[in-house]
Design a protein around this motif. Structure first.
Motif, PDB file in Angstrom:
ATOM      1  N   GLY A 338      40.423  48.097  39.627  1.00 59.02           N
ATOM      2  CA  GLY A 338      39.884  47.436  38.452  1.00 59.02           C
ATOM      3  C   GLY A 338      39.064  46.218  38.751  1.00 59.02           C
ATOM      4  N   GLY A 339      38.305  46.213  39.865  1.00 56.94           N
ATOM      5  CA  GLY A 339      37.461  45.068  40.151  1.00 56.94           C
ATOM      6  C   GLY A 339      36.482  44.796  39.023  1.00 56.94           C
ATOM      7  N   TYR A 340      35.801  45.854  38.557  1.00 59.80           N
ATOM      8  CA  TYR A 340      34.889  45.703  37.424  1.00 59.80           C
ATOM      9  C   TYR A 340      35.662  45.335  36.159  1.00 59.80           C
ATOM     10  CZ  TYR A 340      31.264  48.031  40.225  1.00 59.80           C
ATOM     11  OH  TYR A 340      30.348  48.363  41.183  1.00 59.80           O
ATOM     12  N   PHE A 341      36.803  45.956  36.015  1.00 58.44           N
ATOM     13  CA  PHE A 341      37.618  45.697  34.828  1.00 58.44           C
ATOM     14  C   PHE A 341      38.051  44.236  34.794  1.00 58.44           C
ATOM     15  CE2 PHE A 341      41.704  45.354  32.701  1.00 58.44           C
ATOM     16  CZ  PHE A 341      41.496  46.053  31.511  1.00 58.44           C
ATOM     17  N   THR A 354      39.677  30.939  31.921  1.00 63.13           N
ATOM     18  CA  THR A 354      39.291  32.012  32.837  1.00 63.13           C
ATOM     19  C   THR A 354      38.359  31.479  33.910  1.00 63.13           C
ATOM     20  OG1 THR A 354      37.560  32.658  31.259  1.00 63.13           O
ATOM     21  CG2 THR A 354      39.643  33.865  31.166  1.00 63.13           C
ATOM     22  N   ARG A 355      37.063  31.372  33.590  1.00 60.15           N
ATOM     23  CA  ARG A 355      36.096  30.986  34.625  1.00 60.15           C
ATOM     24  C   ARG A 355      36.257  29.556  35.087  1.00 60.15           C
ATOM     25  NH1 ARG A 355      35.061  33.698  30.088  1.00 60.15           N
ATOM     26  NH2 ARG A 355      33.067  32.765  29.514  1.00 60.15           N
ATOM     27  N   ASN A 356      36.639  28.628  34.204  1.00 58.22           N
ATOM     28  CA  ASN A 356      36.718  27.210  34.572  1.00 58.22           C
ATOM     29  C   ASN A 356      38.112  26.638  34.385  1.00 58.22           C
ATOM     30  OD1 ASN A 356      33.951  27.057  35.193  1.00 58.22           O
ATOM     31  ND2 ASN A 356      33.422  26.729  33.046  1.00 58.22           N
ATOM     32  N   THR A 357      39.109  27.460  34.559  1.00 64.02           N
ATOM     33  CA  THR A 357      40.463  26.983  34.307  1.00 64.02           C
ATOM     34  C   THR A 357      40.926  25.983  35.364  1.00 64.02           C
ATOM     35  OG1 THR A 357      42.772  27.659  34.042  1.00 64.02           O
ATOM     36  CG2 THR A 357      41.451  28.937  35.577  1.00 64.02           C
ATOM     37  N   THR A 358      41.655  24.984  34.939  1.00 63.51           N
ATOM     38  CA  THR A 358      42.310  24.050  35.851  1.00 63.51           C
ATOM     39  C   THR A 358      43.810  24.315  35.888  1.00 63.51           C
ATOM     40  OG1 THR A 358      42.509  22.431  34.056  1.00 63.51           O
ATOM     41  CG2 THR A 358      40.581  22.266  35.488  1.00 63.51           C
ATOM     42  N   GLU A 359      44.229  25.369  35.233  1.00 61.42           N
ATOM     43  CA  GLU A 359      45.633  25.750  35.190  1.00 61.42           C
ATOM     44  C   GLU A 359      45.806  27.107  35.882  1.00 61.42           C
ATOM     45  OE1 GLU A 359      47.898  23.825  33.944  1.00 61.42           O
ATOM     46  OE2 GLU A 359      46.685  22.376  32.845  1.00 61.42           O
ATOM     47  N   ASP A 360      47.044  27.420  36.231  1.00 63.02           N
ATOM     48  CA  ASP A 360      47.362  28.752  36.733  1.00 63.02           C
ATOM     49  C   ASP A 360      47.675  29.635  35.540  1.00 63.02           C
ATOM     50  OD1 ASP A 360      46.999  28.170  39.402  1.00 63.02           O
ATOM     51  OD2 ASP A 360      49.046  27.453  39.665  1.00 63.02           O
ATOM     52  N   VAL A 361      46.849  30.662  35.356  1.00 60.46           N
ATOM     53  CA  VAL A 361      46.902  31.496  34.159  1.00 60.46           C
ATOM     54  C   VAL A 361      47.347  32.905  34.527  1.00 60.46           C
ATOM     55  CG1 VAL A 361      45.527  32.473  32.281  1.00 60.46           C
ATOM     56  CG2 VAL A 361      45.107  30.132  33.059  1.00 60.46           C
ATOM     57  N   ILE A 362      48.167  33.492  33.658  1.00 56.13           N
ATOM     58  CA  ILE A 362      48.583  34.883  33.801  1.00 56.13           C
ATOM     59  C   ILE A 362      48.013  35.660  32.616  1.00 56.13           C
ATOM     60  CG2 ILE A 362      50.519  36.473  34.060  1.00 56.13           C
ATOM     61  CD1 ILE A 362      50.390  34.402  36.274  1.00 56.13           C
ATOM     62  N   ILE A 363      47.272  36.736  32.902  1.00 61.36           N
ATOM     63  CA  ILE A 363      46.703  37.564  31.843  1.00 61.36           C
ATOM     64  C   ILE A 363      47.249  38.981  31.982  1.00 61.36           C
ATOM     65  CG2 ILE A 363      44.593  38.587  30.918  1.00 61.36           C
ATOM     66  CD1 ILE A 363      43.070  36.151  31.774  1.00 61.36           C
ATOM     67  N   ARG A 364      47.901  39.456  30.928  1.00 65.24           N
ATOM     68  CA  ARG A 364      48.341  40.856  30.896  1.00 65.24           C
ATOM     69  C   ARG A 364      47.263  41.676  30.218  1.00 65.24           C
ATOM     70  NH1 ARG A 364      51.977  44.142  27.812  1.00 65.24           N
ATOM     71  NH2 ARG A 364      52.354  42.439  26.346  1.00 65.24           N
ATOM     72  N   THR A 365      46.910  42.787  30.842  1.00 68.82           N
ATOM     73  CA  THR A 365      45.762  43.567  30.389  1.00 68.82           C
ATOM     74  C   THR A 365      46.171  44.987  30.006  1.00 68.82           C
ATOM     75  OG1 THR A 365      45.155  44.526  32.534  1.00 68.82           O
ATOM     76  CG2 THR A 365      44.386  42.283  32.070  1.00 68.82           C
ATOM     77  N   THR A 366      45.179  45.741  29.545  1.00 65.76           N
ATOM     78  CA  THR A 366      45.390  47.133  29.117  1.00 65.76           C
ATOM     79  C   THR A 366      45.201  48.118  30.253  1.00 65.76           C
ATOM     80  OG1 THR A 366      43.059  47.290  28.516  1.00 65.76           O
ATOM     81  CG2 THR A 366      44.578  46.609  26.787  1.00 65.76           C
ATOM     82  N   LEU A 367      44.851  47.652  31.438  1.00 64.80           N
ATOM     83  CA  LEU A 367      44.519  48.552  32.541  1.00 64.80           C
ATOM     84  C   LEU A 367      45.695  49.450  32.904  1.00 64.80           C
ATOM     85  CD1 LEU A 367      42.298  49.181  34.765  1.00 64.80           C
ATOM     86  CD2 LEU A 367      43.758  47.813  36.265  1.00 64.80           C
ATOM     87  N   ASP A 368      45.405  50.748  33.041  1.00 66.95           N
ATOM     88  CA  ASP A 368      46.376  51.723  33.525  1.00 66.95           C
ATOM     89  C   ASP A 368      45.962  52.123  34.929  1.00 66.95           C
ATOM     90  OD1 ASP A 368      47.771  54.136  34.145  1.00 66.95           O
ATOM     91  OD2 ASP A 368      48.181  54.420  32.016  1.00 66.95           O
ATOM     92  N   PRO A 369      46.711  51.722  35.965  1.00 62.27           N
ATOM     93  CA  PRO A 369      46.272  52.004  37.341  1.00 62.27           C
ATOM     94  C   PRO A 369      46.129  53.485  37.639  1.00 62.27           C
ATOM     95  CG  PRO A 369      48.521  51.141  37.298  1.00 62.27           C
ATOM     96  CD  PRO A 369      47.967  50.954  35.930  1.00 62.27           C
ATOM     97  N   ARG A 370      46.943  54.327  37.012  1.00 64.13           N
ATOM     98  CA  ARG A 370      46.825  55.772  37.226  1.00 64.13           C
ATOM     99  C   ARG A 370      45.496  56.286  36.685  1.00 64.13           C
ATOM    100  NH1 ARG A 370      47.328  60.438  34.547  1.00 64.13           N
ATOM    101  NH2 ARG A 370      47.678  59.353  32.570  1.00 64.13           N
ATOM    102  N   ILE A 371      45.123  55.831  35.491  1.00 66.78           N
ATOM    103  CA  ILE A 371      43.860  56.259  34.897  1.00 66.78           C
ATOM    104  C   ILE A 371      42.682  55.662  35.661  1.00 66.78           C
ATOM    105  CG2 ILE A 371      42.473  56.174  32.791  1.00 66.78           C
ATOM    106  CD1 ILE A 371      45.029  56.289  31.180  1.00 66.78           C
ATOM    107  N   GLN A 372      42.828  54.423  36.117  1.00 65.36           N
ATOM    108  CA  GLN A 372      41.767  53.811  36.917  1.00 65.36           C
ATOM    109  C   GLN A 372      41.502  54.626  38.171  1.00 65.36           C
ATOM    110  OE1 GLN A 372      39.843  51.097  36.294  1.00 65.36           O
ATOM    111  NE2 GLN A 372      38.769  51.356  38.239  1.00 65.36           N
ATOM    112  N   LYS A 373      42.559  55.034  38.835  1.00 62.78           N
ATOM    113  CA  LYS A 373      42.395  55.850  40.050  1.00 62.78           C
ATOM    114  C   LYS A 373      41.768  57.193  39.716  1.00 62.78           C
ATOM    115  CE  LYS A 373      44.881  57.435  44.157  1.00 62.78           C
ATOM    116  NZ  LYS A 373      44.254  58.760  44.197  1.00 62.78           N
ATOM    117  N   ALA A 374      42.168  57.783  38.586  1.00 60.74           N
ATOM    118  CA  ALA A 374      41.594  59.067  38.181  1.00 60.74           C
ATOM    119  C   ALA A 374      40.094  58.938  37.956  1.00 60.74           C
ATOM    120  CB  ALA A 374      42.283  59.562  36.911  1.00 60.74           C
ATOM    121  N   ALA A 375      39.665  57.862  37.317  1.00 61.41           N
ATOM    122  CA  ALA A 375      38.240  57.656  37.071  1.00 61.41           C
ATOM    123  C   ALA A 375      37.480  57.467  38.383  1.00 61.41           C
ATOM    124  CB  ALA A 375      38.038  56.455  36.154  1.00 61.41           C
TER     125      ALA A 375
END
Length: 736
Positions: A338-341, A354-375
């Protein structure tokens, strides 16, 4: 009277030795007084004449030089001591230097909560020279400063060696190799104790450039600062600062972050091969990063292992073992899924987190690694098996759920990237016939039926300012009377234009825009043929709206964003299903028509596994762009193929290679999933439409629809219907 016998005896010493003779003993010789001994060093004879004068002058000069030299040396030492003392007083406590983060980091989790990507500067926590693996510690010393524990912060031998190398290689003495010690590198890392001040008028980039300046004045100040650090801190303290602050590639600052990033383990647990790889990154962290070029990083690590062996840190057996088993990336770093993702999610989130954060941020996403690999695997398979070698053609894929949750994204043929041009989200391309479903959506929402007839015959329009325009079909022939379903199934151009003109271009544009096509749409009749531009993610999201029953969709990848250590998210999902665009009945009928595209029409190559599938092909003028977008009951996927420089594709249409990529990706996506039916509705009799909708449709389902449309068009355009005209091809020609 005096008695002669009592005369005084003569003052003569008595005989000490008996003697048979009567002779008078000989007088002892009187010792002469010894003269006072003079020094054995003879005084140099002063030369006379010119030679004597020259000799005196030389002696005087040497005495003068010696007097000046020792005094200057004494003054220099005093000044040096004062300068070092000054810098010593400015140095902060050790703890303030160990953690040098200036910016925060972003860790991205997939839908299962597993890390799949990192962005921003990564700081893994404070380590010390004693807490890291001995292999890492020794590798850094062997590579960066083998006399680290002997010098006083500056290495004259190192500087002399660096100057010699620079001159031998044709550079200036201070250009190239600098001979800097680890202490000097630490001084540079903390910018000689000068923090960045935004109020100074200097940009952060200029500030960092100043910290890295290599002029003689900066080098001198750096040396003084390094010596002050040697006085203030121990050697291991200085090495600890270095291990925490040095950039090691891949966005990782410090040994702990790099070890976690590349190997998925703490810095205390890395082995000799891994320690050598991390130390090797210090020379050129960006180009040697294992996530950029693993083989180059391994080759550099082999050199570091040899240096460790030469300096006694590794035995011959340990060196051979480490070189025979080079370090490899952890599963998360190796996949880099998911580099592009990840780039897309970062661009859609708030910039200050995100781009200019001064904090440590955790983002949970919709990415499905199985589907990413399939694509990724589906795209790779087609290019390896069906595309000629050396082709520079590109392709992109987006897979999402019907609510717009993006499950996979591939923005180009090179999938293991970060920060690259994303053709799925950034490339604006003509859509071609992939736009036609929006024309039919507008018609169906007005009450048209999939079974209504339309005349596919020569057709021209007089366009003010442009002249006569006559669209043509891809096959350059005409089908005559066809149903709307057949017209879409076979991607006929003339029926699409006629329907668009009948319902009104403004309505078609409104429907497309409300479904999520945000780009400017063409104003002329070529709108129906996809003359407008859009991105793949917009088009795929619009098709998701058709699948979900006619409601708009905003594609999204961010589920929640929170700060590291917090349990409550700062923000949640930024997309999903929006307003209704067309009636659910019209959407279901459109799904029925699009199912025929795959089961019987131009997208037949998309079939797999006996599933119900729907979609639409698209090819633009001169085949510069080829599309296939379709869906099952479970997922929507869009594929674009073309050249970045708009070079025409050779022998490629939307029904060809893009459909093949779609099939290979979607067949892998659906492995193990049940055969769910599409939410489609077959055409209903007109009497039912009148009863359900309260009005009679403008075109009957009894076969006269084409005549009515022709009559409407003639009323609007004054006889611009059937007839001979220009042979100029239409933009967005139909496809196979």
């Amino acid at each position: 009277m005096s008695d002669s016998r009592k005369r005084t005896r003569p003052l003569v010493a008595d005989k000490r030795y008996a003697s048979s003779s009567k002779k008078r003993p000989a007088k002892k010789p009187v010792k002469k007084p010894v003269a006072k001994r003079r020094s054995t060093r003879a005084k140099p004879k002063r030369r006379g004449g010119i030679l004597g004068l020259l000799s005196a002058m030389v002696r005087w000069v040497f005495r003068l030089i010696w007097t000046i030299t020792w005094r200057i040396t004494a003054v220099a030492i005093l000044v040096l001591a004062l300068a070092v003392g000054y810098f010593y007083t400015t140095l902060p406590p050790l703890e303030a230097l160990l953690d040098g983060r200036a910016r925060g980091s972003v860790t991205l989790l997939d839908r299962d909560g597993d890390v799949f990507a990192w962005r921003g500067d990564q700081f893994g926590g404070v380590v010390t020279a004693e807490s890291v693996s001995r292999h890492l510690k020794h590798a850094v010393i062997a590579t960066e400063d083998k006399r680290f524990y002997q010098h006083f912060g500056v290495s004259p031998r190192g500087i002399a060696s660096a100057i010699r190398i620079n001159l031998r290689e044709g550079r200036g003495p201070l250009q190239g190799h600098g001979g800097s010690t680890i202490t000097q590198q630490v001084a540079k890392l903390i910018c000689l104790g000068e923090p960045f001040d935004p109020a100074s008028g200097m940009t952060e980039k200029e500030y960092e450039a100043g910290c890295r300046a290599g002029n003689i004045q900066r080098k001198g100040k750096e040396a003084l600062f390094a010596m002050a650090m040697e006085v203030k801190y121990s050697k291991d303290d200085i090495l600890s600062i270095y291990l925490n602050r040095a950039y090691m590639g891949g966005g990782a600052f410090g040994a702990e972050a790099a070890a976690q990033r590349f190997f998925g383990k703490p810095a205390s647990a890395v082995n000799a091969a891994e320690g050598a790889m991390l130390a090797g990154l210090l020379t050129a962290p960006s180009s040697l990063s294992p996530t950029s070029n693993l083989s180059r990083s391994q080759n550099r690590a082999a050199t570091v292992l040899r240096l460790m062996n030469e300096q006694g840190y590794l035995s011959e057996a340990e060196t051979r073992e480490a070189q025979a088993n080079p370090a490899t990336l952890s599963e998360a770093a190796e996949k880099k899924a998911g580099g592009y993702f990840a780039d897309w999610v970062m661009s859609t989130g708030p910039e200050f987190f995100t781009r200019n954060t001064t904090e440590d941020v955790i983002i949970r996403t919709t990415l499905d690694p199985r589907i990413q690999k399939a694509a990724e695997d589906g795209l790779k398979w087609v290019f390896e098996n069906k595309v000629r070698d050396g082709s520079k053609a590109q392709a992109a894929i987006v897979v999402m759920s019907s609510d717009g949750a993006v499950r996979a994204m591939v923005g180009g043929r090179k999938t293991k990237v970060a920060g690259a041009f994303n053709r799925a989200t950034q490339a604006l391309r003509q859509t071609g016939s992939a736009f036609k479903p929006f024309v039919y959506a507008a018609a169906l929402d007005l009450g048209y039926s999939p079974n209504d007839l339309i005349d596919d015959s020569p057709y021209c329009l007089d366009i003010p300012g442009s002249g006569r325009w006559c669209p043509k079909n891809y096959t350059n022939n005409f089908k005559g009377m066809v149903t709307l379903t057949d017209a879409l199934k076979n991607s006929l151009n003339i029926p699409a234009v006629k329907i668009s003109e009948s319902v009104g271009r403004e309505l078609v544009s409104t429907v497309a825009t409300q479904f999520g096509i945000k780009s400017d749409l063409a104003a002329g009749p070529a709108l129906a043929l996809g003359a407008s531009e859009s991105t793949l993610i917009e088009m795929t999201g619009a098709y998701a709206g058709i699948l979900n029953g006619g409601s708009s969709v905003t594609p999204y990848g961010l589920i929640e964003l929170r700060l590291l250590g917090d349990t409550e998210p700062l923000m949640g999902t930024g997309g999903g299903i929006g307003e209704r665009v067309i009636q659910e009945g019209a959407a279901r009928q459109l799904v029925y028509m699009m199912e025929k595209v795959i089961s019987e029409g131009s997208g037949a190559r998309g079939q797999f596994g006996g599933r119900q599938l729907a979609g639409k092909t698209g090819t633009t003028t001169a085949a510069k762009d080829a599309w296939f977008i379709g869906f099952s009951a479970d997922y929507v996927a869009g594929v674009w193929m073309g050249y970045d420089d708009n070079t025409p594709l050779s022998g490629v249409t939307g029904g060809g290679l893009p459909t093949d990529i779609w099939r290979e990706a979607m067949s892998r996506v659906h492995e193990g999933l049940p055969l769910n039916p599409l939410p489609m509705a077959r055409p209903v009799p007109m009497t039912d439409l009148v009863q359900d909708n309260g009005y009679a449709p403008p075109i009957s389902g009894q076969g006269n629809g084409g005549n009515i449309i022709d009559q409407v068009l003639q009323d609007i355009f004054g006889g611009g219907g059937a007839g001979a005209g220009s042979n100029a091809p239409a933009p967005g020609a139909g496809d196979r």
